[in-house]
Design an enzyme around this catalytic site. Structure first.
Site, PDB file in Angstrom:
ATOM      1  N   ASP A  52       0.835  -1.200   0.000  1.00  0.00           N
ATOM      2  CA  ASP A  52       0.000   0.000   0.000  1.00  0.00           C
ATOM      3  C   ASP A  52       0.872   1.253   0.000  1.00  0.00           C
ATOM      4  OD1 ASP A  52      -2.618   1.478   0.513  1.00  0.00           O
ATOM      5  OD2 ASP A  52      -1.488   2.006   2.302  1.00  0.00           O
ATOM      6  N   GLU A 124      -1.848  -5.548  -3.875  1.00  0.00           N
ATOM      7  CA  GLU A 124      -0.977  -4.725  -3.037  1.00  0.00           C
ATOM      8  C   GLU A 124       0.163  -5.554  -2.461  1.00  0.00           C
ATOM      9  OE1 GLU A 124      -3.199  -0.961  -1.097  1.00  0.00           O
ATOM     10  OE2 GLU A 124      -3.829  -2.894  -0.287  1.00  0.00           O
TER      11      GLU A 124
END
Length: 233
Positions: A52, A124
Site C-alpha cells: 500500500d 498490493e
C-alpha cells in the site's frame, strides 16, 4: 498456487523474483494459511501493508514528476482513485491474479478468487513483495507497467474525475440501473490499439469515447454521457 505457476505470473507482472517464497506469501490468503500452516507459515497481510505504501509513493512520485503542472489538489484526486480497492481489483484482473491465489476451502467454495477485496489485497501484497525482493526501482517498474497508461490518461485529462463511478451513481439514482459499456471498434496493431466504447443507458447510446486502453475509452464515454445527461435536465 504451486511453484509451477510462478513463471507464468512473473511474465504477467513483468518481474522475476529472486526469492520465489515471497511471491507465494503475497498470494496466500489468511484462510489458506489457517488451514495449511505447515505449507504456508505466513499470509499476505503484512506484504499488503507494505505494498500500500509502495503503491502510494510510486503514484505520488510519478504525478509530481509530470510536467503537466498539476496542483496539489489535482495530484491528490488522481492518487486517491489510483489506490482505491476497485482499481487494485481491476489491475489484479488484468494479470489474472485470481488464478494464482492460495485460498482456503471455504473461500474457494464461495468464489473467493473472484472477490474484489481478496484480489485487491493480493495485488498490493505483490507490489510489496517486489519491493522487498528487488527494491524501489523494480517495484516502480511493475506498478507503472500496470497503471502507467491510466495515470497518463488521468494527467492528460487536466481536471481528472472518476467519470465511470460518477455515471454509475447517477444512473442508479435516476434510472435504477447501471450503465452498459459496449465495444464499438478496435483498431490498430497489438502494441498500439485504439479502442472505442459506447455507453448505453436504458437502451439508449448516450456517450462514446476512444482511447489506448479499454479503461480510458470507457472513461471518455462516461464523461460524454454525463455531459449529455446534464443537458437533459
Amino acid at each position: 498456487m504451486s511453484r509451477s505457476g510462478i513463471p507464468e505470473l512473473q511474465k504477467r507482472i513483468g518481474y522475476k523474483f529472486k526469492d520465489k517464497g515471497i511471491l507465494l506469501e503475497a498470494l496466500t490468503h489468511k484462510s489458506f494459511q489457517h488451514e495449511y500452516p505447515d505449507e504456508a507459515p505466513a499470509h499476505n497481510e503484512r506484504l499488503e501493508f507494505l505494498g500500500d505504501s509502495v503503491l502510494g509513493l510510486v503514484v505520488a512520485d510519478y504525478l509530481h514528476a509530470s510536467d503537466a503542472g498539476l496542483t496539489e489538489a489535482g495530484m491528490s484526486r488522481i492518487k486517491s482513485h489510483a489506490v482505491k480497492r476497485k482499481m487494485l481489483a481491476e489491475l489484479a484482473g488484468d494479470v489474472s491474479l485470481g488464478l494464482y491465489l492460495r485460498v482456503g476451502r471455504g473461500e474457494e467454495g464461495s468464489g473467493g478468487r473472484r472477490k474484489s477485496s481478496i484480489r485487491a489485497t493480493a495485488m498490493e501484497a505483490v507490489f510489496g513483495a517486489v519491493f522487498e525482493d528487488g527494491g524501489y526501482k523494480k517495484a516502480e517498474k511493475v506498478v507503472l507497467g500496470l497503471l502507467g497508461e491510466w495515470l497518463d490518461a488521468a494527467i492528460a485529462s487536466g481536471d481528472f474525475a472518476d467519470y465511470k463511478s460518477d455515471l454509475q451513481e447517477l444512473c442508479q439514482m435516476r434510472f435504477g440501473q447501471l450503465p452498459e459499456y459496449r465495444l464499438a471498434a478496435q483498431e490498430g496493431k497489438d502494441h498500439k490499439k485504439i479502442f472505442t466504447f459506447e455507453v448505453f443507458i436504458e437502451g439508449r447510446p448516450l456517450g462514446r469515447g476512444a482511447g489506448g486502453t479499454k479503461k480510458e475509452a470507457q472513461a471518455r464515454a462516461a464523461m460524454e454521457a454525463l455531459q449529455n445527461l446534464e443537458h437533459d435536465e
